[in-house]
Motif scaffolding. Structure first.
Motif: not given
Length: 146
Positions: A85-95, A103-107, A135-146
């Motif tokens: 749903s994050t990918f869909e929202r981003a594709m629809e122009g949501e920031d 990440l949503a574009s490939h994970v 790729q196996l990715l590890a993500v560390v972030t202070s940004v809350d998940p959408p």
């Protein structure tokens, strides 16, 4: 897969300062509020009939799950989080904030924990296109998940 090495990388990311600008790091990419480590990268699939690709995808998901079991021992049960749903929202122009927009574009989904440092830690399996490596990715972030 070297679980001990992957855990060490994740620990380093949990303690490391986030870069001021988007760009490459010694273990992957980063930017304001996030770091992404490329823990494993497969070969490409340009000459594959689909069998090797399927086996590689299954192996990378198993590796993610095995690493996730170790993180669950530390931080509790995993929260499986779909990024469709994050990918869909981003594709629809949501920031959508980084790192989640890219990440949503490939994970398709991530396994997610909140570390004691207050940062989010996510594991995901990435593939940009059918012929390209996993790729196996590890993500560390202070940004809350959408």
């Amino acid at each position: 897969m070297d679980i001990a090495n992957h855990l060490a990388v994740i620990d380093q990311l949990c303690d490391r300062e986030f870069p001021a600008e988007h760009g490459r790091t010694d273990v992957g990419t980063g930017g304001p509020g996030y770091l992404i480590a490329e823990l494993q990268t497969s070969g490409d699939f340009y000459e594959d009939d689909g069998t090797e690709r399927q086996e590689t995808e299954e192996q990378y998901e198993a590796d993610r799950d095995a690493l996730g079991e170790r993180l669950a021992e530390r931080w509790g049960p995993v929260d499986a989080f779909s990024l469709s749903s994050t990918f869909e929202r981003a594709m629809e122009g949501e920031d959508v904030d980084e790192p989640w927009a890219t990440l949503a574009s490939h994970v398709p989904d991530v396994h997610l924990w909140k570390a004691p440092t207050g940062r989010w830690v996510a594991l995901g399996v990435s593939q940009w296109d059918d012929e390209l490596p996993f790729q196996l990715l590890a993500v560390v972030t202070s940004v809350d998940p959408p």
